[in-house]
Design an enzyme around this catalytic site. Sequence first.
Site, PDB file in Angstrom:
ATOM      1  N   HIS A 163     -12.117  -0.680  -8.363  1.00 45.03           N
ATOM      2  CA  HIS A 163     -13.285   0.207  -8.518  1.00 45.03           C
ATOM      3  C   HIS A 163     -13.001   1.666  -8.139  1.00 45.03           C
ATOM      4  O   HIS A 163     -13.819   2.537  -8.372  1.00 45.03           O
ATOM      5  CB  HIS A 163     -14.516  -0.339  -7.774  1.00 45.03           C
ATOM      6  CG  HIS A 163     -14.484  -0.185  -6.281  1.00 45.03           C
ATOM      7  ND1 HIS A 163     -15.607  -0.360  -5.494  1.00 45.03           N
ATOM      8  CD2 HIS A 163     -13.480   0.114  -5.410  1.00 45.03           C
ATOM      9  CE1 HIS A 163     -15.290  -0.175  -4.228  1.00 45.03           C
ATOM     10  NE2 HIS A 163     -14.019   0.113  -4.148  1.00 45.03           N
TER      11      HIS A 163
ATOM     12  N   ASP B 196       0.880  -1.177   0.000  1.00 45.49           N
ATOM     13  CA  ASP B 196       0.000   0.000   0.000  1.00 45.49           C
ATOM     14  C   ASP B 196       0.913   1.222   0.000  1.00 45.49           C
ATOM     15  O   ASP B 196       2.142   1.083  -0.110  1.00 45.49           O
ATOM     16  CB  ASP B 196      -0.960  -0.018   1.219  1.00 45.49           C
ATOM     17  CG  ASP B 196      -2.279   0.693   0.912  1.00 45.49           C
ATOM     18  OD1 ASP B 196      -2.250   1.932   0.763  1.00 45.49           O
ATOM     19  OD2 ASP B 196      -3.319   0.033   0.815  1.00 45.49           O
TER      20      ASP B 196
ATOM     21  N   ASP C 201       4.188   2.705  -4.815  1.00 42.51           N
ATOM     22  CA  ASP C 201       3.134   3.202  -5.695  1.00 42.51           C
ATOM     23  C   ASP C 201       2.763   2.056  -6.632  1.00 42.51           C
ATOM     24  O   ASP C 201       3.565   1.680  -7.495  1.00 42.51           O
ATOM     25  CB  ASP C 201       3.654   4.407  -6.491  1.00 42.51           C
ATOM     26  CG  ASP C 201       2.615   4.943  -7.467  1.00 42.51           C
ATOM     27  OD1 ASP C 201       1.553   4.305  -7.626  1.00 42.51           O
ATOM     28  OD2 ASP C 201       2.883   5.991  -8.073  1.00 42.51           O
ATOM     29  N   PHE C 202       1.564   1.507  -6.450  1.00 46.14           N
ATOM     30  CA  PHE C 202       1.245   0.282  -7.207  1.00 46.14           C
ATOM     31  C   PHE C 202       1.079   0.509  -8.703  1.00 46.14           C
ATOM     32  O   PHE C 202       1.046  -0.450  -9.463  1.00 46.14           O
ATOM     33  CB  PHE C 202       0.070  -0.482  -6.602  1.00 46.14           C
ATOM     34  CG  PHE C 202      -1.249   0.246  -6.404  1.00 46.14           C
ATOM     35  CD1 PHE C 202      -1.699   1.227  -7.269  1.00 46.14           C
ATOM     36  CD2 PHE C 202      -2.078  -0.129  -5.339  1.00 46.14           C
ATOM     37  CE1 PHE C 202      -2.935   1.851  -7.087  1.00 46.14           C
ATOM     38  CE2 PHE C 202      -3.319   0.497  -5.143  1.00 46.14           C
ATOM     39  CZ  PHE C 202      -3.738   1.494  -6.024  1.00 46.14           C
TER      40      PHE C 202
END
Length: 332
Positions: A235, A189, A216-217
């Site tokens: 989402h 995360d 930072d994904f």
Amino acid sequence: MGRLISGYAVSQLIYAAAELGLADRLEDGPKSGAELARAVGADPDLLSRALRGLAAAGVVAYDGDGRFRATPLSRCLVSGAPGSLRALARCGDESYQAWGHLVHMLRTGETAFDRCFGTSRFEYLTQQPAAAAVFNEAMGAMLTQNAAAIVAAYDFSRFRTIVDVGGGRGALISSILSAYPAARGVLVDTPAVIADAEAHVRSRGVAERCTLVGADFFESVPAGGDAYLLSQTIHNWDDAHARRLLQSCRRAMAPGGVTLVIEMMLPPRFEGTPADYPLVMTDLQMMVMMGGRERTEAEHRALFHSAGLTCRTVIRTQSPLVILEAGEGPGG
Ligand SMILES: C[S@@+](CC[C@H](N)C(=O)[O-])C[C@H]1O[C@@H](n2cnc3c(N)ncnc32)[C@H](O)[C@@H]1O
């Protein structure tokens, strides 16, 4: 229509009740407005009138002798109770402000939250640690309710390393590692959330088997995992960002690995019935707060495809969430 027009007032009364901790104070018995005002540091006359509003809305009950008492609805706002919605209600101030920019969003396409706060939702949370703590608590409380259903619905036994991408404080990965003692976990995360996650993972007794990674994904996620979980994270984003996130997972997956998207899912056709209410409202909340969206199965499949993944299985759970399993290569 009058009630619907003033719906924001009920929402703000509930936010105020959550922020002041009124439900906690009613747990040991009925209290007058003045007693509650003393307990929470509010003006007695004004709080009594707010309590009348909460009673009229059915959130608390009025005893007829000047005292207000708890109801099943107010108990949803008690701190720390299983499934407590207090933290979610405490996010209500930011939501309320952002929704005030809905018309601007509808006209221009600019995300209402960004217009209101001058930055994106997650950037704002990085800058506001107190708001982030409430948001992360809200997400964790809701996920804890659903984690058992996810663990019961899906067989994780073939995975040695499971990476929870955007996993918040680790409620889901902790539940999975508890159920699968041979598995190892990685929780990814933002650095700020990860700094807060260690105590939670430790309290679940799985810290030794769970590596915490602040990253930072969209840039990258740790490589070599057998399963990459994206629980209620796709989402949050429009298709372009969601694709980048899926591509990060695809690039990192071990050979034969899978990406598991866990989301509520829109039905193929909108029926316009009251049963649609929760999903439609969640879709709009994603839109207003982050420019995100809920998706149908076909939309999820198309998104996977655009990221070089193929959706192979869709598994329902005993919760509103479904699990979409995707891997590389041809499939359904
Ligand atoms: C809606 S929460 C979902 C949390 C959890 N997976 C759940 O199911 O409740 C989305 C998570 O994505 C994280 N996130 C947002 N942007 C991120 C980024 N660029 N890199 C890493 N994590 C990010 C947020 O901090 C948050 O924990």
